[in-house]
Design a protein around this motif. Structure first.
Motif, PDB file in Angstrom:
ATOM      1  N   SER A  28       0.836  -1.206   0.000  1.00  0.00           N
ATOM      2  CA  SER A  28       0.000   0.000   0.000  1.00  0.00           C
ATOM      3  C   SER A  28       0.864   1.247   0.000  1.00  0.00           C
ATOM      4  CB  SER A  28      -0.922   0.001   1.222  1.00  0.00           C
ATOM      5  OG  SER A  28      -1.813  -1.097   1.174  1.00  0.00           O
ATOM      6  N   SER A  29       1.973   1.204   0.760  1.00  0.00           N
ATOM      7  CA  SER A  29       2.885   2.343   0.783  1.00  0.00           C
ATOM      8  C   SER A  29       3.548   2.551  -0.567  1.00  0.00           C
ATOM      9  CB  SER A  29       3.944   2.126   1.868  1.00  0.00           C
ATOM     10  OG  SER A  29       4.863   3.190   1.893  1.00  0.00           O
ATOM     11  N   LEU A  30       3.926   1.451  -1.220  1.00  0.00           N
ATOM     12  CA  LEU A  30       4.527   1.570  -2.547  1.00  0.00           C
ATOM     13  C   LEU A  30       3.528   2.116  -3.557  1.00  0.00           C
ATOM     14  CD1 LEU A  30       6.587  -1.743  -2.747  1.00  0.00           C
ATOM     15  CD2 LEU A  30       7.481   0.574  -2.506  1.00  0.00           C
ATOM     16  N   ARG A  31       2.292   1.648  -3.485  1.00  0.00           N
ATOM     17  CA  ARG A  31       1.273   2.141  -4.408  1.00  0.00           C
ATOM     18  C   ARG A  31       0.957   3.613  -4.166  1.00  0.00           C
ATOM     19  NH1 ARG A  31      -3.575  -0.277  -3.570  1.00  0.00           N
ATOM     20  NH2 ARG A  31      -2.945  -1.671  -1.897  1.00  0.00           N
ATOM     21  N   ALA A  32       1.054   4.048  -2.891  1.00  0.00           N
ATOM     22  CA  ALA A  32       0.773   5.448  -2.573  1.00  0.00           C
ATOM     23  C   ALA A  32       1.825   6.384  -3.156  1.00  0.00           C
ATOM     24  CB  ALA A  32       0.696   5.637  -1.062  1.00  0.00           C
ATOM     25  N   ASN A  33       3.033   5.861  -3.432  1.00  0.00           N
ATOM     26  CA  ASN A  33       4.100   6.683  -3.999  1.00  0.00           C
ATOM     27  C   ASN A  33       4.074   6.700  -5.528  1.00  0.00           C
ATOM     28  OD1 ASN A  33       5.234   7.441  -1.502  1.00  0.00           O
ATOM     29  ND2 ASN A  33       6.348   5.509  -1.368  1.00  0.00           N
ATOM     30  N   LEU A  34       3.161   5.941  -6.121  1.00  0.00           N
ATOM     31  CA  LEU A  34       3.025   5.959  -7.573  1.00  0.00           C
ATOM     32  C   LEU A  34       2.065   7.074  -7.974  1.00  0.00           C
ATOM     33  CD1 LEU A  34       2.731   2.123  -8.276  1.00  0.00           C
ATOM     34  CD2 LEU A  34       4.756   3.576  -8.492  1.00  0.00           C
ATOM     35  N   ALA A  35       2.508   7.917  -8.898  1.00  0.00           N
ATOM     36  CA  ALA A  35       1.728   9.099  -9.278  1.00  0.00           C
ATOM     37  C   ALA A  35       1.248   8.995 -10.716  1.00  0.00           C
ATOM     38  CB  ALA A  35       2.565  10.361  -9.109  1.00  0.00           C
ATOM     39  N   ILE A  36       0.153   9.683 -10.978  1.00  0.00           N
ATOM     40  CA  ILE A  36      -0.332   9.882 -12.340  1.00  0.00           C
ATOM     41  C   ILE A  36       0.234  11.215 -12.819  1.00  0.00           C
ATOM     42  CG2 ILE A  36      -2.360  10.288 -13.775  1.00  0.00           C
ATOM     43  CD1 ILE A  36      -3.902   8.435 -11.937  1.00  0.00           C
ATOM     44  N   GLU A  37       0.974  11.194 -13.914  1.00  0.00           N
ATOM     45  CA  GLU A  37       1.650  12.398 -14.398  1.00  0.00           C
ATOM     46  C   GLU A  37       0.981  12.881 -15.680  1.00  0.00           C
ATOM     47  OE1 GLU A  37       6.220  14.087 -14.792  1.00  0.00           O
ATOM     48  OE2 GLU A  37       5.828  11.928 -14.687  1.00  0.00           O
ATOM     49  N   ALA A  38       0.553  14.124 -15.646  1.00  0.00           N
ATOM     50  CA  ALA A  38      -0.111  14.737 -16.803  1.00  0.00           C
ATOM     51  C   ALA A  38       0.799  15.814 -17.391  1.00  0.00           C
ATOM     52  CB  ALA A  38      -1.445  15.341 -16.388  1.00  0.00           C
ATOM     53  N   PHE A  39       0.939  15.809 -18.725  1.00  0.00           N
ATOM     54  CA  PHE A  39       1.805  16.759 -19.420  1.00  0.00           C
ATOM     55  C   PHE A  39       0.948  17.736 -20.228  1.00  0.00           C
ATOM     56  CE2 PHE A  39       4.246  12.926 -18.708  1.00  0.00           C
ATOM     57  CZ  PHE A  39       5.472  13.393 -18.271  1.00  0.00           C
ATOM     58  N   PHE A  40       1.248  19.004 -20.076  1.00  0.00           N
ATOM     59  CA  PHE A  40       0.537  20.028 -20.826  1.00  0.00           C
ATOM     60  C   PHE A  40       1.130  20.166 -22.218  1.00  0.00           C
ATOM     61  CE2 PHE A  40      -0.381  21.079 -16.455  1.00  0.00           C
ATOM     62  CZ  PHE A  40      -1.683  21.542 -16.486  1.00  0.00           C
ATOM     63  N   ASP A  41       0.400  20.858 -23.060  1.00  0.00           N
ATOM     64  CA  ASP A  41       0.923  21.200 -24.376  1.00  0.00           C
ATOM     65  C   ASP A  41       2.149  22.093 -24.205  1.00  0.00           C
ATOM     66  OD1 ASP A  41       1.152  22.868 -26.922  1.00  0.00           O
ATOM     67  OD2 ASP A  41      -0.398  21.427 -27.486  1.00  0.00           O
ATOM     68  N   GLN A 125      -1.957  17.354 -22.880  1.00  0.00           N
ATOM     69  CA  GLN A 125      -1.575  16.648 -24.091  1.00  0.00           C
ATOM     70  C   GLN A 125      -1.409  15.145 -23.886  1.00  0.00           C
ATOM     71  OE1 GLN A 125       2.441  17.165 -25.843  1.00  0.00           O
ATOM     72  NE2 GLN A 125       1.388  17.917 -27.671  1.00  0.00           N
ATOM     73  N   ASP A 126      -0.870  14.758 -22.752  1.00  0.00           N
ATOM     74  CA  ASP A 126      -0.618  13.330 -22.518  1.00  0.00           C
ATOM     75  C   ASP A 126      -0.712  13.047 -21.019  1.00  0.00           C
ATOM     76  OD1 ASP A 126      -0.013  10.706 -23.020  1.00  0.00           O
ATOM     77  OD2 ASP A 126       2.159  11.003 -23.050  1.00  0.00           O
ATOM     78  N   VAL A 127      -1.116  11.825 -20.715  1.00  0.00           N
ATOM     79  CA  VAL A 127      -1.226  11.381 -19.321  1.00  0.00           C
ATOM     80  C   VAL A 127      -0.566  10.016 -19.212  1.00  0.00           C
ATOM     81  CG1 VAL A 127      -2.769  10.797 -17.421  1.00  0.00           C
ATOM     82  CG2 VAL A 127      -3.381  12.644 -18.987  1.00  0.00           C
ATOM     83  N   LYS A 128       0.299   9.885 -18.233  1.00  0.00           N
ATOM     84  CA  LYS A 128       0.972   8.607 -17.971  1.00  0.00           C
ATOM     85  C   LYS A 128       0.659   8.157 -16.560  1.00  0.00           C
ATOM     86  CE  LYS A 128       4.850   9.359 -21.145  1.00  0.00           C
ATOM     87  NZ  LYS A 128       6.345   9.436 -21.277  1.00  0.00           N
ATOM     88  N   SER A 129       0.363   6.881 -16.428  1.00  0.00           N
ATOM     89  CA  SER A 129       0.082   6.320 -15.104  1.00  0.00           C
ATOM     90  C   SER A 129       0.671   4.924 -15.011  1.00  0.00           C
ATOM     91  CB  SER A 129      -1.430   6.273 -14.839  1.00  0.00           C
ATOM     92  OG  SER A 129      -2.043   5.282 -15.645  1.00  0.00           O
ATOM     93  N   ASP A 130       0.773   4.452 -13.777  1.00  0.00           N
ATOM     94  CA  ASP A 130       1.264   3.103 -13.513  1.00  0.00           C
ATOM     95  C   ASP A 130       0.114   2.172 -13.147  1.00  0.00           C
ATOM     96  OD1 ASP A 130       4.052   3.681 -13.847  1.00  0.00           O
ATOM     97  OD2 ASP A 130       4.003   4.735 -11.934  1.00  0.00           O
ATOM     98  N   ALA A 131      -0.998   2.320 -13.861  1.00  0.00           N
ATOM     99  CA  ALA A 131      -2.175   1.505 -13.564  1.00  0.00           C
ATOM    100  C   ALA A 131      -1.888   0.000 -13.666  1.00  0.00           C
ATOM    101  CB  ALA A 131      -3.330   1.892 -14.484  1.00  0.00           C
TER     102      ALA A 131
END
Length: 266
Positions: A28-41, A125-131
């Protein structure tokens, strides 16, 4: 023998619960440190991107924190890592502003839902996640929980049947005494109450013995493997575990004695 059997069963059950809980907490702690990163134009200025983050992202539910990375900060970070000054070469800053979003409950479903919401925000523009990684860790965590539940259930079931056998043996030994008490006017409750009380006391002592076994394994084995994995057990957690094991042992023994009393009565 009943106390020792319950002690071993409850101690080993507590060990499985402790290992599963620590593994669950670590994942749970490891998953809490995973972020969804969104990139603007890349054409969106840092000020405008920051305003979009404040208006559209920080107000989203089920997130704990948001880290905004401006175009200038992204350029500096890239220059430190690569040692190249791409702004001097290109005459412009081609890197986009971005934002990292951390979930309060990082599950695969919540990560996919948040990713869908963020993609709809203007100028993203783009979204990256560790889903996929979150889903894999979540699945492994649930698998460990199921294994712990199954093993603990089997151990406790075996302890219950042994307690049932011990209670039946005690009832058979005291059969003549019970008949004598019954002829003297003793009620069924007066005859079975001492057996239930002593069975509950033996079960509680068995739980305390099980806690001792758990502490011994923790001190002699788990602490020696702290370089591989750390299994923490604070004083407060030890007291809670001791109470839980003692109550579990008492409940198992009392239930077994009660079942034996009903069978003897029938």
């Amino acid at each position: 023998m009943q106390v020792l059997t319950l002690g071993v069963a409850l101690g080993v059950s507590g060990l499985f619960v402790l290992l599963a809980w620590n593994a669950h907490t670590a994942m749970s702690s490891l998953r809490a440190n995973l972020a969804i990163e969104a990139f603007f134009d890349p054409d969106v200025p840092s000020v405008a991107a920051s305003n979009i983050v404040n208006e559209n992202i920080k107000s989203l539910p089920e997130i704990t924190r948001v880290v905004f990375i401006s175009k200038e900060q992204a350029l500096n970070d890239y220059a430190k890592m690569s040692g190249e000054d791409i702004e001097q070469v290109l005459g412009m800053n081609p890197l986009p502003a971005s934002v990292k979003i951390y979930l309060a409950d990082p599950t695969a479903h919540s990560a996919e839902r948040l990713e869908t919401i963020v993609r709809r925000i203007p100028h993203i523009q783009d979204v990256k996640s560790d889903a996929p990684l979150i889903a894999s860790m979540e699945s492994r965590s649930h698998a460990l929980d199921r294994i712990a539940v199954i093993l603990c259930s089997l151990l406790l079931l075996a302890a219950f049947f042994y307690a049932l056998t011990a209670a039946q043996h005690g009832a058979d030994v005291q059969k003549e005494t019970s008949r004598t008490h019954s002829r003297m006017g003793a009620t069924r409750w007066m005859i079975t109450a001492p057996m239930i009380f002593y069975s509950g006391l033996a079960g509680a002592i068995g739980g305390i013995v099980g806690m001792g076994i758990l502490l011994l394994i923790h001190a002699q084995v788990l602490m020696a493997m702290s370089d591989v994995f750390i299994v923490a057990l604070t004083l407060r957690e030890s007291l809670i575990a001791c109470g839980a094991l003692a109550c579990s042992g008492a409940v198992i023994s009392v239930f077994a004695a009660a079942v034996t009393g009903l069978r003897t009565r029938s």
